[in-house]
Design a protein around this motif. Sequence first.
Motif, PDB file in Angstrom:
ATOM      1  N   ILE A  55      -8.346  34.452  23.753  1.00 33.43           N
ATOM      2  CA  ILE A  55      -7.075  33.866  24.191  1.00 33.43           C
ATOM      3  C   ILE A  55      -7.108  33.595  25.691  1.00 33.43           C
ATOM      4  O   ILE A  55      -6.678  32.529  26.158  1.00 33.43           O
ATOM      5  N   SER A  56      -7.645  34.522  26.471  1.00 38.78           N
ATOM      6  CA  SER A  56      -7.732  34.316  27.921  1.00 38.78           C
ATOM      7  C   SER A  56      -8.639  33.141  28.260  1.00 38.78           C
ATOM      8  O   SER A  56      -8.327  32.348  29.155  1.00 38.78           O
ATOM      9  N   ALA A  57      -9.766  33.023  27.554  1.00 36.72           N
ATOM     10  CA  ALA A  57     -10.683  31.903  27.794  1.00 36.72           C
ATOM     11  C   ALA A  57     -10.007  30.575  27.463  1.00 36.72           C
ATOM     12  O   ALA A  57     -10.142  29.591  28.204  1.00 36.72           O
ATOM     13  N   ALA A  60     -11.702  42.633  41.234  1.00 36.18           N
ATOM     14  CA  ALA A  60     -11.350  42.515  39.816  1.00 36.18           C
ATOM     15  C   ALA A  60     -12.293  43.388  38.991  1.00 36.18           C
ATOM     16  O   ALA A  60     -13.517  43.251  39.108  1.00 36.18           O
ATOM     17  N   VAL A  61     -11.746  44.285  38.180  1.00 38.44           N
ATOM     18  CA  VAL A  61     -12.533  45.145  37.283  1.00 38.44           C
ATOM     19  C   VAL A  61     -12.324  44.614  35.865  1.00 38.44           C
ATOM     20  O   VAL A  61     -11.209  44.676  35.340  1.00 38.44           O
ATOM     21  N   VAL A  62     -13.380  44.070  35.259  1.00 36.22           N
ATOM     22  CA  VAL A  62     -13.209  43.230  34.070  1.00 36.22           C
ATOM     23  C   VAL A  62     -14.288  43.504  33.024  1.00 36.22           C
ATOM     24  O   VAL A  62     -15.200  44.288  33.235  1.00 36.22           O
ATOM     25  N   GLY A  63     -14.164  42.801  31.907  1.00 35.39           N
ATOM     26  CA  GLY A  63     -15.211  42.789  30.891  1.00 35.39           C
ATOM     27  C   GLY A  63     -14.927  43.725  29.745  1.00 35.39           C
ATOM     28  O   GLY A  63     -13.792  43.868  29.282  1.00 35.39           O
ATOM     29  N   ASN A  64     -15.962  44.389  29.287  1.00 34.47           N
ATOM     30  CA  ASN A  64     -15.877  45.268  28.125  1.00 34.47           C
ATOM     31  C   ASN A  64     -14.933  46.448  28.348  1.00 34.47           C
ATOM     32  O   ASN A  64     -14.562  47.150  27.416  1.00 34.47           O
ATOM     33  N   GLY A 124     -11.959  46.243  28.868  1.00 32.31           N
ATOM     34  CA  GLY A 124     -10.682  45.922  28.233  1.00 32.31           C
ATOM     35  C   GLY A 124      -9.834  44.929  28.997  1.00 32.31           C
ATOM     36  O   GLY A 124      -8.717  44.615  28.592  1.00 32.31           O
ATOM     37  N   ILE A 125     -10.342  44.419  30.116  1.00 35.05           N
ATOM     38  CA  ILE A 125      -9.631  43.411  30.913  1.00 35.05           C
ATOM     39  C   ILE A 125     -10.457  42.132  30.878  1.00 35.05           C
ATOM     40  O   ILE A 125     -11.603  42.115  31.329  1.00 35.05           O
TER      41      ILE A 125
END
Length: 452
Positions: A18-20, A137-141, A143-144
């Motif tokens: 959804i974010s993509a 930004a802390v992202v990826g697997n 959960g963000i």
Amino acid sequence: MKYRDKRVLVCGMAKSGISAAKLLNRIGAKVTLQDMKKREEILEPQLLEGEGITLFLGANPDSIVLNQDLVVLSPGIPSDLPFILKAEAAGIPVISEIELAYSLTPCSVTAITGTNGKTTTTTLVGQIMKAVKPNTAVVGNIGISYSGEVERLTKNDWVVAEISSFQMEKAKNFSPYISAVLNISPDHLNRHKTMENYIAMKERVFEKQVKGDYCILNYSDEVCRKMADKTKAQVFFFSSKEPLAQGIYLDEDMIRLRWKGMEEDLISTHDLQILGVHNYENVMAAAAMAIAAKVPLDTIRNVLRRFRGVEHRIEYVATVDGVDYYNDSKGTNTDASIQAVLAMRKPIILIGGGYDKGGSFDEWTKLFRGRVKHLVLIGVTANQIKESAKKFGFTETSLCDTFEDAVDLCRKKAEEGDCVLLSPACASWGMFDNYEQRGDRFKEQVRGFIKK
């Protein structure tokens, strides 16, 4: 903008997909968002359509894939599905959501992978980097969604990304400034089929790095140590088992640093708030990444002292009637659960079992004698784990039909001075949506004991 007016099929309607889709739509792409769920199973689909995103629901996208200029896969979508192979055979690029977000990132990236410890290490690196770059930004697997964060970044910011093997399957040009592989043990073999394939996906995190980049590797893990010969980046080792001439290592209860002329005692393990050698490895890896990013040592030390770990990873819940309860729902494979068992300092009433991802439980169950007082098993792997434990002479085992029954049984079996540990060594699928839901249910039930 490279994606403007491109026809893009985004597959998967979880958080990443959804974010993509929203990101691509905002930058001018013509987006179709696909999922096998039916329309009535989707939460507020009209909102996505109101933004100009086309939905293709409840059907395989085979009939529309050849009309696309690009396909973007959420990490939950296997990359060998027939419609994906059809697109690639027709010359249509297929990329991961991580690759999409990375291609739009204006700043430096730190990427962390490995079988276990990713979330703890990513969280810790994120806290260190935020101390010097507040807009990190802390992202990826973790959960963000990376795609949901990338637009707010500038060239002076930083990305810290937890990377799974699934996210690397269709990463083409992903090339972080700092990469890390924490450890390797069997996991997700139901998807990757072989250990060779699984390791190859982990190695993609540093595959495109160049000479000026850094690659942080676990010297104590033989598979990771050999990766040093496969990267062009400068290797920065960490070790929990032996001193290093160059790197960061554990020496009894002191974490020491030898790196580019620096020789320092970084921090004592007694000053940390997290338990276990596996967590000391996470601390060393995080410190190495921060040093590579030129964060001052005093800043690193200050964050390390404050860090309390992450939810669902050997998380202390409560003490009830003299029994400590720990939530390690994130222990979704045997290696993670081994570390949880070894970290406990009291006799253990252990909850294990769940979804079968493939692989043996023997390395885990051979530790039980002398550590585990009673084993309570749930899920489709229950009998398999019971038989594995029996091979090593451990027979204090009960099987429960429901998770709630298992937690109640643990309370009955535990005596003052024991601990109850939820560390299933299995994924939660089939009984729960994810390990977070499983861990939350455990904590809710344990806290209910206090009120009774």
